[in-house]
Scaffold this motif. Structure first.
Motif, mmCIF file in Angstrom:
data_model
loop_
_atom_site.group_PDB
_atom_site.id
_atom_site.type_symbol
_atom_site.label_atom_id
_atom_site.label_comp_id
_atom_site.label_asym_id
_atom_site.label_seq_id
_atom_site.Cartn_x
_atom_site.Cartn_y
_atom_site.Cartn_z
ATOM 1 N N GLY A 26 0.854 -1.499 -0.025
ATOM 2 C CA GLY A 26 0.052 0.097 -0.293
ATOM 3 C C GLY A 26 0.854 1.475 -0.155
ATOM 4 O O GLY A 26 0.812 2.354 -0.676
ATOM 5 N N GLN A 27 1.728 1.499 0.964
ATOM 6 C CA GLN A 27 2.581 2.057 0.459
ATOM 7 C C GLN A 27 3.169 2.686 -0.802
ATOM 8 O O GLN A 27 3.536 4.141 -0.958
ATOM 9 N N MET A 28 3.503 1.446 -0.943
ATOM 10 C CA MET A 28 4.875 1.579 -2.607
ATOM 11 C C MET A 28 3.857 2.492 -3.598
ATOM 12 O O MET A 28 3.744 2.651 -4.440
ATOM 13 N N ALA A 29 2.646 1.869 -3.382
ATOM 14 C CA ALA A 29 1.194 2.436 -3.932
ATOM 15 C C ALA A 29 0.773 3.424 -3.864
ATOM 16 O O ALA A 29 0.921 4.818 -4.860
ATOM 17 N N GLU A 30 0.971 4.550 -2.988
ATOM 18 C CA GLU A 30 0.892 5.990 -2.448
ATOM 19 C C GLU A 30 1.849 6.269 -2.750
ATOM 20 O O GLU A 30 1.489 7.589 -3.854
ATOM 21 N N ARG A 31 3.332 6.075 -2.557
ATOM 22 C CA ARG A 31 4.212 6.834 -3.169
ATOM 23 C C ARG A 31 4.058 6.598 -4.671
ATOM 24 O O ARG A 31 3.864 7.320 -5.153
ATOM 25 N N LEU A 32 3.914 5.845 -5.735
ATOM 26 C CA LEU A 32 3.355 5.622 -7.077
ATOM 27 C C LEU A 32 2.517 6.614 -7.620
ATOM 28 O O LEU A 32 3.069 7.194 -8.602
ATOM 29 N N LEU A 33 1.077 6.889 -7.362
ATOM 30 C CA LEU A 33 0.412 7.689 -7.312
ATOM 31 C C LEU A 33 1.054 9.428 -6.906
ATOM 32 O O LEU A 33 0.153 10.113 -7.783
ATOM 33 N N GLU A 34 1.313 9.459 -5.783
ATOM 34 C CA GLU A 34 2.090 11.013 -5.393
ATOM 35 C C GLU A 34 2.564 11.156 -6.422
ATOM 36 O O GLU A 34 2.826 11.893 -6.896
ATOM 37 N N LEU A 35 4.067 10.519 -7.314
ATOM 38 C CA LEU A 35 4.754 10.644 -8.542
ATOM 39 C C LEU A 35 3.960 11.013 -9.569
ATOM 40 O O LEU A 35 4.418 12.609 -10.146
ATOM 41 N N TYR A 36 2.542 10.280 -9.715
ATOM 42 C CA TYR A 36 1.526 10.106 -10.703
ATOM 43 C C TYR A 36 1.136 11.585 -10.893
ATOM 44 O O TYR A 36 0.719 12.571 -11.961
ATOM 45 N N LEU A 37 0.346 11.648 -9.680
ATOM 46 C CA LEU A 37 -0.407 13.561 -9.535
ATOM 47 C C LEU A 37 0.685 14.839 -9.568
ATOM 48 O O LEU A 37 0.297 16.075 -9.445
ATOM 49 N N GLY A 38 1.743 14.620 -9.363
ATOM 50 C CA GLY A 38 3.453 14.931 -9.531
ATOM 51 C C GLY A 38 3.005 15.846 -7.655
ATOM 52 O O GLY A 38 3.560 16.795 -8.124
ATOM 53 N N GLU A 57 8.990 14.229 -6.408
ATOM 54 C CA GLU A 57 9.470 14.069 -7.484
ATOM 55 C C GLU A 57 10.387 12.898 -7.876
ATOM 56 O O GLU A 57 9.794 12.074 -7.042
ATOM 57 N N PRO A 58 10.707 12.323 -8.875
ATOM 58 C CA PRO A 58 11.224 10.418 -9.020
ATOM 59 C C PRO A 58 12.307 10.473 -7.868
ATOM 60 O O PRO A 58 12.809 11.882 -7.742
ATOM 61 N N ASP A 59 12.905 9.649 -7.351
ATOM 62 C CA ASP A 59 14.004 9.541 -6.418
ATOM 63 C C ASP A 59 15.574 9.651 -7.215
ATOM 64 O O ASP A 59 15.240 8.701 -8.169
ATOM 65 N N ASP A 60 16.172 10.058 -6.463
ATOM 66 C CA ASP A 60 16.897 10.526 -7.423
ATOM 67 C C ASP A 60 18.500 9.124 -6.673
ATOM 68 O O ASP A 60 18.476 8.912 -5.778
#
Length: 595
Positions: free
Chosen positions: A316-328, A331-334
């Motif tokens: 769930g934590q992975m999905a939330e981070r991914l959707l936060e990236l999608y919604l802007g 930023e993508p992780d460096d």
């Protein structure tokens, strides 16, 4: 404000290096391996069960003796590093393991068996030189300024090169490659006790989320996998992922579409089982699916049925981070940011080889017991043990440099051109990236390397930027028990456990411990301040690090206590004033204070 003496930096640096030395990171790591890790490796295996009913061997304490050499006539004598160099010997000490044979429920007398030789690091806790004075070192033919931190194998001095790697058990999000059907990716390298598995979450152009994992032949819809982990109701799945309304809107069509594939936990398990156990009956499919979920999915969270809920929340934590990236929102992780890097030191590298060698030793013992099927109950364990299994694997790895996981060049002959080249070699850090490809970002100097990695010392040519050196004052974390820090955060510092926070609608700063979302705190700034105060007062371990990230949509507190993080000393400034005072510098100069 009182001004500090002009040479205060020199006094600080001198005190630091005199007290800690320049190869402390290797020595600390190896000492931790000898005192703790080898016992944990034995505990992981626990017992040896041969194919004989009601007979097994319990493995108990393991310990390493003092360095010694076995002569041709069978006699043993103590050995020093100089003797090992001159006589082309391996500087090593015997390993002893306590074992108990249990037959028909009756425990026999415990026996202590010699199971092999452990290469000893010069000046480590097991080396007599670490306790010798300058005069004693000169008498033994040693250079008092020699820092140690290397091994002596067949007379040659070999150093284990620190290996740089991406941090394990951390979720890293990134955008998909242009032109592919995947728009965004979240990835984690889950690793525990020698087992390493990758879990990738992908968002496709139609807004669906799919999981790809080690052990799964094809990708599986996220909602099906979360249902298989025990979250039967849609609302439980939603709450395991997020309590943010905007992200929930994104999730609704996903839950409706993927949720219809499997409506119950059993259907979800059968769906996964049909991928991992093709063509088998339903019971066998469900059994295999459960085995995959417990043993191969996110192993760092545990391998028992009780850890399934934690795995669901981690997905769930992975999905939330991914959707936060999608919604802007983020930023993508460096990947080149040093917070996302971990260094493997001599102790970690030795643990990798010892774990594999010890498993081979256990297999060999089991094989020898199986050969004696009828007489195994009367046999003496000491006669069944082969001591060369562990010795050969450890010595061969250090003398060739070929390591577990297919790495080469991990061990190198210590460069003794001069004193500085030896120190430089002992503080070298190597990246696993291919030397022949450009990797421009990885070779560049990243701002987060300030104070951690030397900006000057890197070779020319194809190794440029991939072979680095630790900065003079950089030290590495050895790692402390995560459970201790977890209990402190939840019981004493007011962090609300994540499941309770989601159920009761409690909002605040998200708190991550070693990359895992553990809960929510009403005031992240206050939590960070408290942890720093406790650390400065010595009430919690100095290796507990904390950082607060706050942006428009992001409010996260990261607490870390794992091994391999590069730390550097900083001066504390409060209310615009440096806490270091002239009298402190003078006490250091006179030797009254330690660093």
């Amino acid at each position: 404000m009182t001004s500090l003496p002009k040479d205060f930096a020199w006094v600080l640096v001198k005190a630091f290096i005199e007290e800690r030395g320049l190869v402390r990171q290797h020595l600390d790591s190896y000492n931790y391996f000898i005192e703790h890790t080898i016992q944990e490796i034995v505990r992981e295996i626990g017992e040896v069960r041969p194919d004989v009913p009601n007979v097994y061997v319990k493995l108990a304490n393991i310990y390493v003796g003092e360095p010694r050499v076995r002569e041709a006539d069978g006699s043993e004598s103590a050995v020093t590093p100089m003797v090992a160099r001159l006589r082309n010997l391996t500087y090593s000490a015997p390993i002893y393991l306590e074992m108990t044979l249990v037959a028909d429920g009756e425990e026999q007398e415990p026996v202590t068996a010699y199971i092999g030789e452990m290469p000893i690091m010069v000046k480590s806790i097991k080396c007599p030189l670490s306790r010798a004075s300058e005069e004693e070192l000169i008498k033994l033919g040693e250079d008092p300024r020699d820092p140690g931190g290397y091994f002596i194998v067949n007379g040659s001095e070999r150093v284990l090169i620190t290996q740089e790697d991406l941090a394990i058990n951390r979720v890293l999000v990134d955008e998909g490659r242009p032109g592919s059907s995947v728009t965004h990716i979240a990835k984690v390298f889950s690793s525990r006790a020698g087992q390493r598995a990758t879990v990738t979450l992908e968002r496709t152009k139609d807004g669906m989320l799919y999981v790809t994992a080690t052990g799964l032949p094809s990708r599986v819809p996220l909602i099906v996998l979360m249902r298989a982990l025990g979250l039967e109701r849609d609302v439980d799945i939603m709450m395991a992922i997020t309590d943010d309304e905007e992200i929930q809107k994104e999730l609704l069509p996903l839950i409706v579409e993927q949720g219809s594939i499997a409506r119950t936990v059993e259907e979800a398990l059968d769906y996964i089982g049909s991928r991992v156990a093709i063509g088998q009956p339903r019971e066998a499919r469900i059994e295999r699916a459960l085995d995959f979920i417990d043993r191969q999915l996110l192993p760092h969270l545990g391998s028992r049925p009780g850890s399934r809920l934690a795995k669901a929340y981690f997905l769930g934590q992975m999905a939330e981070r991914l959707l936060e990236l999608y919604l802007g929102r983020r930023e993508p992780d460096d990947k080149d940011h040093y917070a996302n890097k971990r260094l493997k030191l001599a102790g970690d590298l030795m643990a990798m080889v010892f774990r594999r060698a010890f498993r081979s030793f256990v297999d060999d013992l089991r094989y020898n017991m199986n050969k004696l099927k009828s007489r195994v109950k009367e046999v003496s364990l000491v006669t069944l043990v082969r001591a060369d299994v562990i010795t050969d694997k450890l010595i061969s790895a250090i003398s060739t440099g070929n390591w577990v996981g297919g790495r080469t060049g991990v061990s190198q002959i210590l460069d003794r051109t001069n004193y500085l080249s030896a120190l430089s070699h002992l503080r070298r850090v190597v990246s696993p990236l291919s030397r022949t490809q450009p990797h421009f970002e990885a070779r560049e100097l990243h701002p987060t390397q300030w104070g951690r990695i030397c900006p000057v010392e890197s070779p020319e040519g194809q190794n440029c930027g991939l072979v680095k050196n630790l900065a003079l004052l950089a030290v590495l974390s050895i790692g402390i028990d995560e459970e201790e820090v977890y209990r402190l955060l939840i019981d004493k510092l007011g962090v609300v456990e994540i499941r309770r926070a989601r159920a009761e609608g409690i909002k605040g700063s998200k708190v991550f411990l070693n990359g895992r979302l553990i809960g929510v705190h009403p005031d992240g700034e206050e939590l960070v301040r408290t942890i720093r105060q406790l650390r400065r007062q010595g009430k919690i371990h100095h290796e507990v690090h904390v950082a607060h990230y706050k942006a428009e949509y992001i409010d996260e507190v990261y607490v870390n206590c794992d091994a391999g993080r590069v730390k550097r000393p900083l001066l504390v400034v409060e209310n615009g004033e440096v806490k270091l005072k002239p009298e402190h510098v003078e006490k250091l100069r006179r030797g009254e204070w330690k660093w």
